[in-house]
Enzyme design. Structure first.
Site, short mmCIF file in Angstrom:
data_model
loop_
_atom_site.label_atom_id
_atom_site.label_comp_id
_atom_site.label_asym_id
_atom_site.label_seq_id
_atom_site.Cartn_x
_atom_site.Cartn_y
_atom_site.Cartn_z
N GLY A 126 0.83 -1.21 0.00
CA GLY A 126 0.00 0.00 0.00
C GLY A 126 0.86 1.25 0.00
O GLY A 126 1.00 1.92 1.02
N SER A 160 -2.15 -4.28 -6.06
CA SER A 160 -2.15 -5.62 -6.69
C SER A 160 -2.49 -6.64 -5.62
O SER A 160 -2.04 -6.51 -4.47
CB SER A 160 -0.76 -5.94 -7.25
OG SER A 160 -0.38 -4.97 -8.19
N GLU A 243 11.97 -4.71 -4.66
CA GLU A 243 10.92 -4.90 -5.67
C GLU A 243 11.50 -4.84 -7.08
O GLU A 243 11.17 -5.65 -7.94
CB GLU A 243 9.83 -3.84 -5.48
CG GLU A 243 8.63 -4.05 -6.39
CD GLU A 243 7.56 -2.99 -6.22
OE1 GLU A 243 7.79 -1.97 -5.55
OE2 GLU A 243 6.46 -3.18 -6.79
N SER A 365 7.82 3.71 -12.47
CA SER A 365 7.67 3.69 -13.93
C SER A 365 9.06 3.71 -14.60
O SER A 365 10.05 4.11 -13.99
CB SER A 365 6.86 4.91 -14.39
OG SER A 365 7.67 6.06 -14.28
N ASN A 366 9.08 3.32 -15.87
CA ASN A 366 10.38 3.26 -16.55
C ASN A 366 11.01 4.65 -16.74
O ASN A 366 12.23 4.77 -16.81
CB ASN A 366 10.23 2.51 -17.87
CG ASN A 366 10.11 1.01 -17.63
OD1 ASN A 366 10.08 0.56 -16.47
ND2 ASN A 366 10.06 0.23 -18.69
N GLU A 367 10.16 5.69 -16.77
CA GLU A 367 10.74 7.05 -16.83
C GLU A 367 11.50 7.33 -15.53
O GLU A 367 12.60 7.90 -15.54
CB GLU A 367 9.64 8.11 -17.02
CG GLU A 367 9.00 8.13 -18.40
CD GLU A 367 7.96 7.04 -18.60
OE1 GLU A 367 7.55 6.40 -17.59
OE2 GLU A 367 7.55 6.79 -19.75
#
Ligand SMILES: Cc1cc2nc3c(=O)[nH]c(=O)nc-3n(C[C@H](O)[C@H](O)[C@H](O)COP(=O)(O)OP(=O)(O)OC[C@H]3O[C@@H](n4cnc5c(N)ncnc54)[C@H](O)[C@@H]3O)c2cc1C
Length: 386
Positions: A126, A160, A243, A365-367
């Site tokens: 969370g 998730s 992660e 994110s990939n950015e």
């Protein structure tokens, strides 16, 4: 770097292959978000746990097998090669539990780790909120401390496994005057507590496990705080690094996707454009494999080079590119191949494609990974904050 596995490592791989061959589930399991599917997944998890294969890279005192980084690499490759079920408690196994091991007290380890291993507690993460994603330090969910209790109010999103989870490791703001990284606390919340509401979120591929989670006056023992109150950012950094982590068998899943693409390209008549693209993608997959080896080599030798952002970014983008090309090759056939499970969740190409798009966003994110590579690995100037 020596790319040959030692005789001991090869023997370990064979031992795993034998065990998986003998014990793997027969046929595909139903979705874990359906009642029969959840039981089927639990049956598989129980089997893994009983044989000591639930978390082999965890230390033995926590219920693992002390696997070294290369043995873990082999385990992940074989797990992927056998196309075994996605782990029910992956967030507890990969980052929640190991974060407790890194920052928790002995009492917390005894309280929380066994339930992750035997799946009597399913963990979720969370962190994200409607106003706090890439800018995670903007979390607004509050944790008001009243004696031995923390009272939690607010909302998490994009959780998730939220629909089946019993336990959330969350970031809450415990100092209402604080801003940014300071005044945030990392805490374990029992989602069965009064005041917790879990609302499922639909996804394009039909998988119904995603959720948003609302907290209204939820009472959590202060004893569930991992690390110190107000020091949650440091604890969360450990969790985020775990992660992103290692390649976790993604090189094997990529090879499998490439083999599927090669077959579909041949079936569709092998036109020159498709064959050229297949060749390009095969080169990328091969480069990724080398990066996965290099990353494991760095971890195994205790060197400082951190490949995790690179592995996460490259791995998700190559896999998406392979799926994208497969959709191109299959054309309308991709729709026919989309195979729906008992809860209308989608398997096959389209499911993989949509899952891959999500993977480019989650775990940072990939950015954001590109920013991390630029700033931390290449030492480029930090982006201006505006
Ligand atoms: C499939 C999936 C599963 C997820 N599971 C979980 C979960 O279990 N628990 C959880 O807490 N969260 C989860 N998330 C949420 C995920 O962590 C966030 O979606 C992610 O961090 C991005 O945050 P955001 O959606 O708020 O987008 P934003 O942060 O608003 O970003 C929007 C866009 O702007 C770009 N951007 C933002 N800041 C910068 C910057 N500084 N430089 C360059 N580009 C930038 C982003 O890359 C993105 O493209 C999940 C997400 C997905 C897609």
């Amino acid at each position: 770097m020596d790319l040959t596995f030692t005789p001991e490592q090869q023997a370990f791989r064979r031992e795993l292959q034998d065990w998986f061959t003998e014990n793997r589930p027969q046929g595909r399991l139903d979705s874990p978000y359906s009642e029969p599917g959840f039981s089927q997944h639990m049956e598989w998890e129980t089997k893994l746990h009983a044989a000591g294969w639930a978390a082999p890279s965890w230390p033995s005192e926590a219920g693992g097998r002390d696997l070294d980084p290369w043995a873990e690499f082999i385990y992940d490759e074989e797990y992927a090669r056998f196309r075994l079920p996605e782990r029910l408690n992956k967030m507890g196994l990969v980052h929640g539990g190991p974060t407790v091991m890194a920052h928790g007290t002995e009492q917390q380890k005894r309280a929380f780790l066994p339930g992750i291993l035997d799946c009597s507690d399913i963990w979720c993460q969370g962190f994200s909120e409607p106003g706090a994603g890439s800018d995670l330090a903007a979390v607004r969910t509050t944790g008001r401390i009243e004696g031995d209790t923390m009272v939690v109010d607010g909302q998490k999103i994009w959780t998730s496994q939220g629909v089946i989870a019993t336990t959330m490791f969350a970031l809450v703001r415990t100092d209402p005057q604080s801003r940014g990284h300071r005044g945030i606390t990392f805490v374990i919340i029992d989602l069965r507590s009064p005041g917790v509401e879990v609302r499922p979120l639909g996804q394009l591929h039909g998988n119904p496990g995603f959720a948003e989670v609302f907290f209204t006056g939820v009472e959590v023992p202060v004893a569930n705080v991992i690390g110190e109150v107000g020091d949650g950012w440091r604890v969360a950094s450990t969790s985020l690094a775990l992660e992103r982590g290692t390649s976790r068998g993604s090189q094997t899943r990529m090879e499998q996707a490439l083999v599927d693409l090669a077959r579909d390209t041949a079936d569709a008549g092998s036109d020159p454009r498709s064959v050229r693209r297949l060749g390009e993608l095969a080169a990328w997959v091969s480069a990724y494999e080398q990066a996965a080896y290099a990353s494991t080599h760095e971890i195994a030798t205790g060197r400082s080079k951190d490949y995790s952002s690179f592995i996460k970014m490259l791995g998700t983008e190559i896999l998406t590119a392979v799926h994208e090309e497969n959709l191109e090759v299959l054309q309308a056939g991709a729709e026919v191949m989309a195979d729906h499970g008992p809860n209308n969740e989608m398997f096959g190409m389209r499911r993989n494609y949509w899952h891959g798009r999500g993977a480019e966003i989650y775990a940072g994110s990939n950015e954001i990974q590109r920013n991390l590579i630029a700033e931390r690995q290449l030492g480029l100037p930090k982006e201006p904050r505006g």
